[in-house]
Design an enzyme around this catalytic site. Structure first.
Site, mmCIF file in Angstrom:
data_model
loop_
_atom_site.group_PDB
_atom_site.id
_atom_site.type_symbol
_atom_site.label_atom_id
_atom_site.label_comp_id
_atom_site.label_asym_id
_atom_site.label_seq_id
_atom_site.Cartn_x
_atom_site.Cartn_y
_atom_site.Cartn_z
ATOM 1 N N GLY A 24 8.262 2.725 -15.538
ATOM 2 C CA GLY A 24 6.828 2.749 -14.827
ATOM 3 C C GLY A 24 6.083 3.878 -15.302
ATOM 4 O O GLY A 24 6.356 4.803 -15.874
ATOM 5 N N SER A 64 9.522 -4.997 -12.577
ATOM 6 C CA SER A 64 8.447 -6.011 -11.967
ATOM 7 C C SER A 64 7.032 -5.272 -12.017
ATOM 8 O O SER A 64 6.138 -6.238 -11.565
ATOM 9 C CB SER A 64 9.009 -5.610 -10.227
ATOM 10 N N PHE A 120 12.084 6.588 -8.533
ATOM 11 C CA PHE A 120 10.684 6.049 -8.566
ATOM 12 C C PHE A 120 10.543 4.612 -8.063
ATOM 13 O O PHE A 120 9.439 4.182 -7.553
ATOM 14 C CB PHE A 120 10.253 6.303 -9.947
ATOM 15 N N LYS A 165 4.178 -0.554 -5.005
ATOM 16 C CA LYS A 165 3.214 0.394 -4.207
ATOM 17 C C LYS A 165 1.488 0.119 -4.074
ATOM 18 O O LYS A 165 0.767 0.615 -3.924
ATOM 19 C CB LYS A 165 3.140 1.573 -5.464
ATOM 20 N N SER A 169 4.591 10.112 -1.196
ATOM 21 C CA SER A 169 3.057 9.942 -1.731
ATOM 22 C C SER A 169 2.258 10.465 -0.303
ATOM 23 O O SER A 169 2.736 10.845 0.761
ATOM 24 C CB SER A 169 2.603 8.574 -1.643
ATOM 25 N N TYR A 183 3.292 -0.371 3.052
ATOM 26 C CA TYR A 183 3.305 0.511 1.970
ATOM 27 C C TYR A 183 3.533 1.900 2.259
ATOM 28 O O TYR A 183 4.715 2.553 2.221
ATOM 29 C CB TYR A 183 2.419 0.265 0.826
ATOM 30 N N LYS A 224 7.136 4.638 2.705
ATOM 31 C CA LYS A 224 7.356 5.889 2.235
ATOM 32 C C LYS A 224 7.727 6.790 3.417
ATOM 33 O O LYS A 224 8.551 7.578 3.389
ATOM 34 C CB LYS A 224 6.008 6.509 1.808
ATOM 35 N N ASN A 279 -6.638 0.892 -8.259
ATOM 36 C CA ASN A 279 -6.866 2.328 -8.067
ATOM 37 C C ASN A 279 -8.076 2.667 -9.143
ATOM 38 O O ASN A 279 -8.409 1.695 -9.942
ATOM 39 C CB ASN A 279 -5.876 3.250 -8.670
ATOM 40 N N LEU A 280 -8.972 3.573 -8.677
ATOM 41 C CA LEU A 280 -10.142 4.015 -9.325
ATOM 42 C C LEU A 280 -10.012 4.189 -10.844
ATOM 43 O O LEU A 280 -10.986 3.817 -11.444
ATOM 44 C CB LEU A 280 -10.634 5.432 -8.706
ATOM 45 N N ARG A 324 -10.870 12.714 -3.686
ATOM 46 C CA ARG A 324 -9.386 12.791 -3.849
ATOM 47 C C ARG A 324 -8.943 14.091 -4.855
ATOM 48 O O ARG A 324 -9.661 14.445 -5.561
ATOM 49 C CB ARG A 324 -8.775 11.458 -4.370
ATOM 50 N N ARG A 362 -13.845 0.616 1.941
ATOM 51 C CA ARG A 362 -12.774 -0.127 1.665
ATOM 52 C C ARG A 362 -11.816 0.275 3.076
ATOM 53 O O ARG A 362 -11.777 1.511 3.364
ATOM 54 C CB ARG A 362 -11.848 0.196 0.440
#
Ligand code: UFG
Length: 336
Positions: free
Chosen positions: A10, A34, A80, A84, A124, A148, A152, A198-199, A230, A291
């Site tokens: 990943g 995946s 990992f 997510k 996270s 999600y 975590k 994601n941005l 962020r 959002r």
């Protein structure tokens, strides 16, 4: 002795594999693809000059995992492998609880059976929930707002409890803020399935012409320009944090938690402007409503990792923008 990376093909796992090999560790990767591609392994070979031992399969499969531990002399695991996507987790909670929680428990059972009791875990900043105020420190209470995030929080608790029950365990929880950027070779990077959530992957896909315009989710937050703030961290800095965390973990017992962030927040608009300035590409955008689940501001107090691990993010926002774009422009369709 080898370090096993679950989810090592990943985005974060592959960059960590490179830094571990550079630091002299032997690495084994397990991944079910995946949310990654076999092509990652070819790219890792080009970067490191090594054929990294690889096993394709899921950590839900105990027999498969057991076999990896029989066949190799594994010293520690960096875990990992997890789903997510926040939105998908709301729609398919059982998929997330099964893969993330059951997968982690299965891994821990197999590790226990083989007396491999060192683990570094991908957590996270999502575990800080929506009520804590930035800068976020490791001892703040954890919470979540979606399945999600709950996985975590729960995986962290499971690992802490395992280390409490058996003093031979050494558990390191790494709380990532917002990893972006890519390896400077442009050979590995973030390759989301479908439309990015994601941005930065969204921005780079607009830049490369795959998406028309960026939607900025809210410009009425209590921040400098109204858009969300962020703590963006370069993926290579994050990967180096894993190497230092692993070294500390190998000599430790019990559990410890570290934020991996820069300690500095940037707004969505600042990021868009930095991307345009660094890469000379225009990013058209429209302002949309907030959002669901987003908070105004989230950034780390990164001082603990600096004090205890000797780690500090080195790369600038410009580095992150340039490297994100190099990866996307050289690989418009990711690994396909
Ligand atoms: N944003 C937009 N448009 C987009 C995507 C994002 O304006 O198309 C904004 C968001 O509203 C937010 C910022 O950009 O203000 C960053 O959003 P991301 O989705 O990139 O990242 P998040 O901070 O929401 O979430 C990330 C990870 C999560 C993790 C969390 C921890 O994706 O997995 O950080 O804080 F849990």
């Amino acid at each position: 002795m080898s370090i096993l990376l679950t989810g090592g093909a990943g985005y974060i796992g592959s960059h960590t594999a490179v830094e571990l090999i550079t630091a002299g560790f032997e690495v084994i990767i397990v991944d079910d693809f995946s949310n990654s591609s076999p092509e990652v392994l070819n790219r890792l070979k080009t970067i490191t000059g090594q054929n990294i031992p690889f096993y394709e399969g899921t950590i839900l499969d105990k027999t498969f995992l057991n076999n990896i531990f029989y066949e190799n002399d594994i010293e520690a695991v960096i875990h990992f492998a997890a789903f997510k996507a926040v939105g998908e987790s709301v729609e398919q909670p059982l998929k997330y609880y099964k893969n993330n929680i059951t997968g982690t428990i299965t891994l821990l059972e197999v590790m226990n059976a083989h007396k491999v009791k060192n683990i570094v875990f991908s957590s996270s900043a999502t575990v800080y929930g929506i009520n804590n105020i930035s800068p976020l420190t490791e001892e703040l209470p954890t919470s979540a707002t979606n399945p999600y995030g709950y996985t975590k929080v729960m995986m962290e608790q499971i690992l802490i409890d395992v280390a409490k029950a058996d003093p031979e365990w050494s558990v390191t929880l790494l709380r990532y803020f917002n990893p972006i950027g890519a390896h400077e070779s442009g050979l590995i990077g973030e390759a989301p399935n479908g439309v990015p959530n994601n941005l930065v992957p969204y921005i780079t896909q607009v830049a490369v012409g795959k998406l028309k315009e960026l939607s900025i989710f809210g410009d009425d937050y209590n921040t400098l320009d109204g858009t969300g703030v962020r703590d963006y961290i370069h993926i290579v800095d994050l990967a180096k944090g894993h190497v230092l965390a692993l070294k500390q973990n190998l000599g430790a017992q019990g559990s410890d938690i570290f934020n991996l962030g820069t300690g500095k927040g940037y707004s969505v608009l600042e990021l868009v402007k930095a991307f345009e300035a660094e890469n000379h590409v225009a990013i058209p955008y429209v302002i949309k409503p907030r959002r669901a689940g987003d908070i105004a501001t989230c950034y780390a107090d990164a001082s603990k990792a600096n004090k205890k691990l000797g780690w500090k993010a080195q790369k600038t926002l410009q580095d992150m923008m340039r490297d994100s774009w190099r990866w996307q422009s050289q690989n418009p369709n990711g690994y396909q």
